[in-house]
Design an enzyme around this catalytic site. Sequence first.
Site, PDB file in Angstrom:
ATOM      1  N   LEU A   1      25.710   6.429  28.262  1.00  0.00           N
ATOM      2  CA  LEU A   1      25.813   5.068  28.791  1.00  0.00           C
ATOM      3  C   LEU A   1      26.012   5.163  30.296  1.00  0.00           C
ATOM      4  O   LEU A   1      27.012   5.712  30.765  1.00  0.00           O
ATOM      5  CB  LEU A   1      26.991   4.358  28.124  1.00  0.00           C
ATOM      6  CG  LEU A   1      27.022   2.837  28.191  1.00  0.00           C
ATOM      7  CD1 LEU A   1      25.786   2.230  27.556  1.00  0.00           C
ATOM      8  CD2 LEU A   1      28.278   2.306  27.503  1.00  0.00           C
ATOM      9  N   SER A   2      25.040   4.639  31.066  1.00  0.00           N
ATOM     10  CA  SER A   2      25.057   4.830  32.520  1.00  0.00           C
ATOM     11  C   SER A   2      25.662   3.661  33.276  1.00  0.00           C
ATOM     12  O   SER A   2      25.939   3.781  34.468  1.00  0.00           O
ATOM     13  CB  SER A   2      23.622   5.042  33.012  1.00  0.00           C
ATOM     14  OG  SER A   2      22.887   3.835  32.894  1.00  0.00           O
TER      15      SER A   2
ATOM     16  N   SER B   1      20.270   1.731  29.293  1.00  0.00           N
ATOM     17  CA  SER B   1      21.179   2.262  28.281  1.00  0.00           C
ATOM     18  C   SER B   1      22.023   1.151  27.652  1.00  0.00           C
ATOM     19  O   SER B   1      22.444   1.261  26.501  1.00  0.00           O
ATOM     20  CB  SER B   1      22.077   3.350  28.866  1.00  0.00           C
ATOM     21  OG  SER B   1      22.911   2.834  29.879  1.00  0.00           O
TER      22      SER B   1
ATOM     23  N   LYS C   1      -9.444   2.205  -2.401  1.00  0.00           N
ATOM     24  CA  LYS C   1      -9.671   1.604  -1.083  1.00  0.00           C
ATOM     25  C   LYS C   1     -11.036   2.022  -0.533  1.00  0.00           C
ATOM     26  O   LYS C   1     -11.404   3.200  -0.566  1.00  0.00           O
ATOM     27  CB  LYS C   1      -8.549   2.045  -0.143  1.00  0.00           C
ATOM     28  CG  LYS C   1      -8.567   1.446   1.257  1.00  0.00           C
ATOM     29  CD  LYS C   1      -7.338   1.920   2.028  1.00  0.00           C
ATOM     30  CE  LYS C   1      -7.261   1.331   3.426  1.00  0.00           C
ATOM     31  NZ  LYS C   1      -6.028   1.774   4.130  1.00  0.00           N
TER      32      LYS C   1
ATOM     33  N   SER D   1       0.765  -2.250   7.112  1.00  0.00           N
ATOM     34  CA  SER D   1       0.224  -2.645   8.409  1.00  0.00           C
ATOM     35  C   SER D   1       1.322  -2.602   9.468  1.00  0.00           C
ATOM     36  O   SER D   1       2.271  -3.389   9.416  1.00  0.00           O
ATOM     37  CB  SER D   1      -0.356  -4.061   8.325  1.00  0.00           C
ATOM     38  OG  SER D   1      -0.803  -4.506   9.588  1.00  0.00           O
TER      39      SER D   1
ATOM     40  N   GLU E   1       0.837  -1.206   0.000  1.00  0.00           N
ATOM     41  CA  GLU E   1       0.000   0.000   0.000  1.00  0.00           C
ATOM     42  C   GLU E   1       0.872   1.257   0.000  1.00  0.00           C
ATOM     43  O   GLU E   1       1.865   1.339   0.738  1.00  0.00           O
ATOM     44  CB  GLU E   1      -0.894  -0.019   1.246  1.00  0.00           C
ATOM     45  CG  GLU E   1      -1.779   1.200   1.425  1.00  0.00           C
ATOM     46  CD  GLU E   1      -2.559   1.176   2.733  1.00  0.00           C
ATOM     47  OE1 GLU E   1      -3.544   1.914   2.837  1.00  0.00           O
ATOM     48  OE2 GLU E   1      -2.179   0.409   3.642  1.00  0.00           O
TER      49      GLU E   1
ATOM     50  N   LYS F   1       1.129  -9.502  16.097  1.00  0.00           N
ATOM     51  CA  LYS F   1       0.333  -8.956  14.990  1.00  0.00           C
ATOM     52  C   LYS F   1       0.196  -9.960  13.848  1.00  0.00           C
ATOM     53  O   LYS F   1      -0.859 -10.026  13.192  1.00  0.00           O
ATOM     54  CB  LYS F   1       0.989  -7.672  14.484  1.00  0.00           C
ATOM     55  CG  LYS F   1       0.194  -6.909  13.417  1.00  0.00           C
ATOM     56  CD  LYS F   1      -1.090  -6.339  13.984  1.00  0.00           C
ATOM     57  CE  LYS F   1      -1.819  -5.430  13.006  1.00  0.00           C
ATOM     58  NZ  LYS F   1      -1.178  -4.120  12.844  1.00  0.00           N
TER      59      LYS F   1
ATOM     60  N   CYS G   1      -5.351  -3.009   2.236  1.00  0.00           N
ATOM     61  CA  CYS G   1      -5.155  -3.019   3.690  1.00  0.00           C
ATOM     62  C   CYS G   1      -6.454  -3.198   4.478  1.00  0.00           C
ATOM     63  O   CYS G   1      -6.989  -4.301   4.548  1.00  0.00           O
ATOM     64  CB  CYS G   1      -4.413  -1.747   4.122  1.00  0.00           C
ATOM     65  SG  CYS G   1      -3.509  -1.937   5.685  1.00  0.00           S
TER      66      CYS G   1
END
Length: 346
Positions: free
Chosen positions: A291-292, A297, A115, A177, A48, A183, A151
């Site tokens: 970056l901890s 992270s 559509k 989609s 689509e 899904k 769709c």
Amino acid sequence: MTAHSKLIIALAQINPVVGDVEGNAQKILSWSAKALQDFAADIVVFPELALTGYPPEDLLFRQQFIQQVETAIETIRLANPGLCILFGAPVREQGGLYNCAVYCQPQQPVGYYAKQALPNYGVFDEQRYFRAGHLPCVLELKGVRLGLTVCEDIWFSQPAALAVQAGAQLILNINASPFHASKTRDRVDQLRQRVAENKVPVCYVNMVGGQDELVFDGHSFVLDAEQRLILEAPGFEECLTSLELDPQGQIIASSPRIAETPDLQQLYTALVLATRDYVLKNGFSKVILGLSGGIDSALVLAIAVDALGADAVQAIMMPYHYTAEMSKSDAAEQARLLGVAYSEIA
């Protein structure tokens, strides 16, 4: 049965870029040529709004953008390598704009299907831009009648039923989609209802790629007239698959099914693809992240490296006097293991 009596359908699961009409048109043409070369396809089916990318949103209000789309459709028609090319595009007709499945055949005028079911919930806002179509469209190739849907149409009974009433022996459904967990199973369950109602196979061709907060997972598939899942394309990557029909519209061969991927792996792959496309489609070449030494992270760094490569990632630790030595050492070790540039700035 002679080779010429078969109808070969190629399913092109591609990753277009929103707004890049010219680039998307060239991608459609190059994948069409590949479908002809690899499968001797009679028709190649794209997702689509493959010509504009999804969702094009307010670009659709720009007359120049719609003119670009119209020029690109004509380019595809003229440069057609020798098969039927079916792709999604907005079409301006009778003062309105429609979300269409457009088809180009050699030496023939361009045709299209509008559509019918325009979603207007969640991430979808199609009624803002498009008018709804009301008529079925059946395309005949080598004596096989193919019904076109777009769709959301396939989530309701009427569009597919109208196509079958008009003579369709198989439904081609083109999609953009978005992905969420589970899904793919939801889609298969929904399309099994359409097959049960109409007793014809359905080909579901989905887009792949990231666009802002959305990620499209592909997983294109085919259900036969007995609701069996006979073809499923890989997730989160561009690919070309195919199926063959006899003159009665019965599926006689297809590309093999891929193995089902665990949900957790799908979620991680979706994050990697969404990150890669967000960065690269926006024209960035590198990313910087804090970056901890903690798990959040650390995961983001792993996603960034898998998406872009270690050379495109710069990690920075910014310790304060409350930062534990373990956090600093963990951050430095992860950066070393993943091969990214690392700096510590107090």
